[in-house]
Design a protein around this motif. Structure first.
Motif, mmCIF file in Angstrom:
data_model
loop_
_atom_site.group_PDB
_atom_site.id
_atom_site.type_symbol
_atom_site.label_atom_id
_atom_site.label_comp_id
_atom_site.label_asym_id
_atom_site.label_seq_id
_atom_site.Cartn_x
_atom_site.Cartn_y
_atom_site.Cartn_z
ATOM 1 N N LYS A 1 53.863 13.284 34.824
ATOM 2 C CA LYS A 1 54.784 14.361 34.450
ATOM 3 C C LYS A 1 56.254 13.966 34.603
ATOM 4 C CE LYS A 1 51.476 18.031 35.386
ATOM 5 N NZ LYS A 1 51.104 18.216 34.022
ATOM 6 N N ILE A 2 56.514 12.740 34.974
ATOM 7 C CA ILE A 2 57.899 12.302 35.168
ATOM 8 C C ILE A 2 58.710 12.418 33.882
ATOM 9 C CG2 ILE A 2 59.361 10.277 35.618
ATOM 10 C CD1 ILE A 2 57.406 9.528 37.860
ATOM 11 N N ARG B 1 57.365 10.498 49.044
ATOM 12 C CA ARG B 1 58.456 9.525 48.898
ATOM 13 C C ARG B 1 58.208 8.541 47.748
ATOM 14 N NH1 ARG B 1 63.422 9.856 49.328
ATOM 15 N NH2 ARG B 1 64.391 7.833 49.325
ATOM 16 N N ALA B 2 56.975 8.091 47.588
ATOM 17 C CA ALA B 2 56.667 7.119 46.533
ATOM 18 C C ALA B 2 56.929 7.719 45.152
ATOM 19 C CB ALA B 2 55.228 6.647 46.647
ATOM 20 N N CYS B 3 56.502 8.938 44.941
ATOM 21 C CA CYS B 3 56.705 9.579 43.638
ATOM 22 C C CYS B 3 58.182 9.895 43.409
ATOM 23 C CB CYS B 3 55.855 10.844 43.514
ATOM 24 S SG CYS B 3 54.094 10.484 43.310
ATOM 25 N N CYS C 1 49.340 12.110 43.139
ATOM 26 C CA CYS C 1 50.408 11.198 42.712
ATOM 27 C C CYS C 1 50.233 10.802 41.250
ATOM 28 C CB CYS C 1 50.444 9.961 43.605
ATOM 29 S SG CYS C 1 51.001 10.301 45.283
ATOM 30 N N GLU C 2 49.004 10.557 40.841
ATOM 31 C CA GLU C 2 48.743 10.183 39.450
ATOM 32 C C GLU C 2 49.172 11.294 38.496
ATOM 33 O OE1 GLU C 2 44.947 9.007 36.632
ATOM 34 O OE2 GLU C 2 44.821 8.613 38.787
ATOM 35 N N MET C 3 48.874 12.530 38.847
ATOM 36 C CA MET C 3 49.280 13.658 38.007
ATOM 37 C C MET C 3 50.807 13.778 37.969
ATOM 38 S SD MET C 3 46.427 16.450 39.233
ATOM 39 C CE MET C 3 47.199 17.824 38.422
ATOM 40 N N LEU D 1 56.372 22.708 36.525
ATOM 41 C CA LEU D 1 57.644 22.340 37.137
ATOM 42 C C LEU D 1 57.618 22.611 38.644
ATOM 43 C CD1 LEU D 1 60.547 21.362 36.759
ATOM 44 C CD2 LEU D 1 61.180 23.730 36.266
ATOM 45 N N GLU D 2 57.137 23.784 39.025
ATOM 46 C CA GLU D 2 57.059 24.130 40.447
ATOM 47 C C GLU D 2 56.156 23.163 41.204
ATOM 48 O OE1 GLU D 2 55.794 28.208 40.471
ATOM 49 O OE2 GLU D 2 57.772 28.939 39.867
ATOM 50 N N GLU D 3 55.001 22.859 40.633
ATOM 51 C CA GLU D 3 54.059 21.940 41.282
ATOM 52 C C GLU D 3 54.637 20.531 41.370
ATOM 53 O OE1 GLU D 3 50.446 22.277 39.051
ATOM 54 O OE2 GLU D 3 50.075 24.320 39.732
ATOM 55 N N PHE D 4 55.286 20.093 40.295
ATOM 56 C CA PHE D 4 55.877 18.759 40.257
ATOM 57 C C PHE D 4 56.974 18.630 41.305
ATOM 58 C CE2 PHE D 4 59.138 15.825 38.676
ATOM 59 C CZ PHE D 4 58.383 14.679 38.527
ATOM 60 N N ILE D 5 57.882 19.586 41.340
ATOM 61 C CA ILE D 5 58.991 19.532 42.293
ATOM 62 C C ILE D 5 58.470 19.554 43.722
ATOM 63 C CG2 ILE D 5 60.976 20.812 43.188
ATOM 64 C CD1 ILE D 5 61.671 21.493 40.257
ATOM 65 N N CYS D 6 57.507 20.403 43.982
ATOM 66 C CA CYS D 6 56.907 20.469 45.324
ATOM 67 C C CYS D 6 56.326 19.110 45.710
ATOM 68 C CB CYS D 6 55.831 21.548 45.360
ATOM 69 S SG CYS D 6 55.054 21.732 46.974
ATOM 70 N N HIS D 7 55.636 18.477 44.786
ATOM 71 C CA HIS D 7 55.022 17.183 45.076
ATOM 72 C C HIS D 7 56.081 16.120 45.354
ATOM 73 C CE1 HIS D 7 51.985 14.016 45.093
ATOM 74 N NE2 HIS D 7 52.908 13.289 44.453
ATOM 75 N N VAL D 8 57.070 15.974 44.468
ATOM 76 C CA VAL D 8 58.040 14.886 44.641
ATOM 77 C C VAL D 8 58.947 15.111 45.847
ATOM 78 C CG1 VAL D 8 57.981 14.113 42.245
ATOM 79 C CG2 VAL D 8 59.708 15.754 42.956
#
Length: 72
Positions: free
Chosen positions: A9-10, A34-36, A3-5, A23-30
């Motif tokens: 990147k927001i 739900r919090a991110c 979540c911190e990473m 971008l792929e990693e960020f989209i997958c995470h968010v």
């Protein structure tokens, strides 16, 4: 991605400054955190609205739909 990473990147995500891999990693995470995703939605609306005001553009009437399209 933690979540911190993701939170770090927001702004680069909103400004289209992430590499393809980031971008792929960020989209997958968010999409799975739900919090991110909620934090991203707030920042997206604020940053996008400020840009539109600076550019004297019409303000969007649906930032959430725009963000969802950007996450596809």
């Amino acid at each position: 991605m933690t979540c911190e990473m993701a939170q770090g990147k927001i702004t680069p995500f909103i400004n289209d400054q992430l590499t393809v891999q980031e971008l792929e990693e960020f989209i997958c995470h968010v999409k799975n955190c739900r919090a991110c995703k909620d934090e991203l939605a707030v920042y997206y609306a604020l940053i996008t609205a400020m840009k539109q005001l600076d550019e004297d553009s019409d303000l969007s009437d649906n930032y959430i739909a725009e963000l969802e399209a950007k996450l596809l």
